[in-house]
Motif scaffolding. Structure first.
Motif, short mmCIF file in Angstrom:
data_model
loop_
_atom_site.label_atom_id
_atom_site.label_comp_id
_atom_site.label_asym_id
_atom_site.label_seq_id
_atom_site.Cartn_x
_atom_site.Cartn_y
_atom_site.Cartn_z
N PHE A 1 0.79 -1.23 0.00
CA PHE A 1 0.00 0.00 0.00
C PHE A 1 0.82 1.29 0.00
O PHE A 1 0.26 2.38 0.05
N ARG A 2 2.16 1.20 -0.05
CA ARG A 2 2.97 2.41 -0.06
C ARG A 2 3.50 2.69 -1.46
O ARG A 2 4.29 1.91 -2.01
N SER A 3 3.09 3.80 -2.03
CA SER A 3 3.50 4.14 -3.40
C SER A 3 5.01 4.36 -3.48
O SER A 3 5.63 4.08 -4.52
N GLN A 4 5.62 4.86 -2.40
CA GLN A 4 7.06 5.15 -2.42
C GLN A 4 7.90 3.89 -2.53
O GLN A 4 9.07 3.95 -2.93
N MET A 5 7.34 2.73 -2.19
CA MET A 5 8.09 1.47 -2.25
C MET A 5 7.76 0.67 -3.50
O MET A 5 8.20 -0.47 -3.64
N GLN A 6 7.00 1.25 -4.40
CA GLN A 6 6.52 0.49 -5.56
C GLN A 6 7.66 -0.02 -6.42
O GLN A 6 7.63 -1.18 -6.88
N ILE B 1 0.76 -6.04 -6.59
CA ILE B 1 -0.49 -5.30 -6.73
C ILE B 1 -0.51 -4.12 -5.75
O ILE B 1 -0.62 -4.33 -4.54
N PRO B 2 -0.38 -2.89 -6.27
CA PRO B 2 -0.52 -1.73 -5.38
C PRO B 2 -1.98 -1.57 -4.97
O PRO B 2 -2.85 -1.41 -5.82
N SER B 3 -2.25 -1.65 -3.67
CA SER B 3 -3.64 -1.66 -3.23
C SER B 3 -3.76 -1.31 -1.75
O SER B 3 -2.98 -1.78 -0.93
N LYS B 4 -4.77 -0.51 -1.43
CA LYS B 4 -5.07 -0.24 -0.03
C LYS B 4 -6.00 -1.31 0.55
O LYS B 4 -6.35 -1.24 1.74
N ARG B 5 -6.35 -2.32 -0.25
CA ARG B 5 -7.15 -3.42 0.28
C ARG B 5 -6.24 -4.43 0.97
O ARG B 5 -6.39 -5.64 0.81
N CYS B 6 -5.29 -3.94 1.74
CA CYS B 6 -4.42 -4.77 2.58
C CYS B 6 -4.95 -4.67 4.00
O CYS B 6 -4.25 -4.21 4.92
N GLY C 1 -6.73 1.37 -5.94
CA GLY C 1 -5.29 1.16 -5.90
C GLY C 1 -4.66 1.74 -4.65
O GLY C 1 -5.19 1.61 -3.54
N ILE C 2 -3.51 2.40 -4.80
CA ILE C 2 -2.82 3.02 -3.67
C ILE C 2 -3.24 4.47 -3.48
O ILE C 2 -3.62 4.88 -2.40
#
Length: 385
Positions: A170-175, A190-195, A324-325
């Motif tokens: 969920f962290r865009s900076q670590m993508q 998968i970039p997602s806040k559904r974590c 997404g994120i």
């Protein structure tokens, strides 16, 4: 008013035995969702929406199961206090390892300083049921995709589980780092806040682990804060034709979630047991129903977006869809008036009363009893780290 209470019995710690209906317009599809008027939700005829019932704040309530903390369970039991510097490597012995095909992962600094006075980083990995839980600390000078790739392989080997098919983060900076490590291992990132499990675990660890760590830095701000960008225009392929604020009793919510697999419906559910939430079957959950003559293609497109939440923005007189994120879309607009503002505020109040729980349903028609897409959603505050 309800608040979420994370179910501590799902978490392992090192010392516990181991560690409406808006009418369509005649304009082009790119302008269909935005509307000019919203009929009052309080007066909408239930028969018009059938299983989706008109919203009423007074009818919506949620009781939260207050689990006793794990520390309370062992108080006076003679067990040693858990060590906040210890690392965790846990796999539920009753779990079929082949069933764990998706992981949730966070790789970020913590509000903890090491002996060099530098922030400690931590890798946190779990699956959505918390059957797999893994933590490992790292110094800040080894943070790269190679370190992460080796750690992912080590988790698989140490716990005897296959490499996952997918890893959510969920962290865009670590993508860049996470995507590169996953790609080299043949894993879909998968970039997602559904974590959800991961986010709640982080919140729990902040209080039970990080704050008790000898290197904890009180007041330290997160190094990689979550993004909340200005909402963008909705892509044309995501437009519906009609929409309405609606609500469903919790019993119907469970039916819709179960139908995701049995009826091959697009969408996603949530593990409410993980939240420690007890909801009466008659409790009304607020949601948004979207109707479209191309409902199945619309639901299929939405299914690939990692839908996170929907927000009624009364200042801008619009609905915001988060996916997404850090992607936010203006999902629909309406003509601002005291009536429409009151309705939007009431819908947001309903979400808050349900601990942030809400849903998105996609149908061929608002009068239909069937959904072709259903997402159970949850507003969660950003993690404290």
């Amino acid at each position: 008013m309800a608040t979420l209470s994370f179910n501590p019995t799902r978490i392992r710690t090192p010392s516990f035995k181991y560690y409406n209906h808006i009418p369509t317009t005649s304009r082009s599809p790119s302008t269909i969702l935005p509307c000019t008027n919203i009929p009052s939700i309080y007066n909408r005829n239930p028969s018009k929406l059938r299983r989706f019932r008109p919203y009423s704040v007074s009818e919506s309530s949620v009781s939260i199961q207050k689990e006793e903390g794990v520390l309370d369970d062992v108080e006076g039991g003679g067990e040693e206090e858990d060590d906040p510097t210890a690392e965790l490597s846990y796999l539920d012995p009753e779990t079929d390892v082949e069933s764990i095909s998706e992981w949730e992962l966070d790789f970020c600094s913590r509000p903890i300083l090491d002996v060099r006075g530098k922030k400690v980083w931590e890798l946190l990995v779990c699956d959505n049921s918390l059957s797999l839980q893994y933590t490992k600390y790292f110094p800040n000078n080894v943070i790269n995709s190679i370190t992460l790739k080796d750690a992912i392989v080590n988790i698989s080997q140490e716990l005897g589980v296959p490499l996952p098919e997918k890893i959510r983060f969920f962290r865009s900076q670590m993508q860049t780092i996470i995507t590169k490590a996953c790609k080299e291992l043949g894993i879909t990132s998968i970039p997602s806040k559904r974590c959800l499990s991961l986010l709640l675990w982080l919140e729990e660890r902040y209080e039970t682990v990080y704050m008790r760590h000898p290197g904890f830095q009180k007041g330290s701000k997160p190094l990689l804060a979550l993004d909340n960008p200005f909402p963008m225009e909705l892509p044309e392929n995501l437009f519906g034709e009609r929409w309405a604020f609606v609500q469903l009793p919790y019993s119907a919510i469970r039916e819709e979630v179960s139908s995701l697999e049995t009826n091959f419906v697009f969408g996603a559910g949530l593990d409410l047991d993980l939240l420690g939430i007890e909801i009466d079957d008659k409790t009304l959950i607020p949601g948004l129903a979207v109707a479209s003559s191309r409902a199945k293609p619309l639901a299929a497109w939405m299914n690939g977006l990692e839908v996170c939440s929907i927000e009624a923005d009364t200042a801008r007189a619009c609905l915001i869809l988060s996916v997404g994120i850090s992607t936010r879309y203006v999902y629909a607009t309406y003509k601002k008036s005291p009536v429409t503002t009151s309705e939007a505020e009431a819908w947001e109040a309903a979400k808050k009363a349900c601990g942030g729980l809400h849903f998105l349903a996609i149908q061929e028609d608002l009068d239909s009893e069937d959904c072709v897409g259903f997402w159970l959603l949850l507003d969660l505050p950003p993690p404290p780290v």
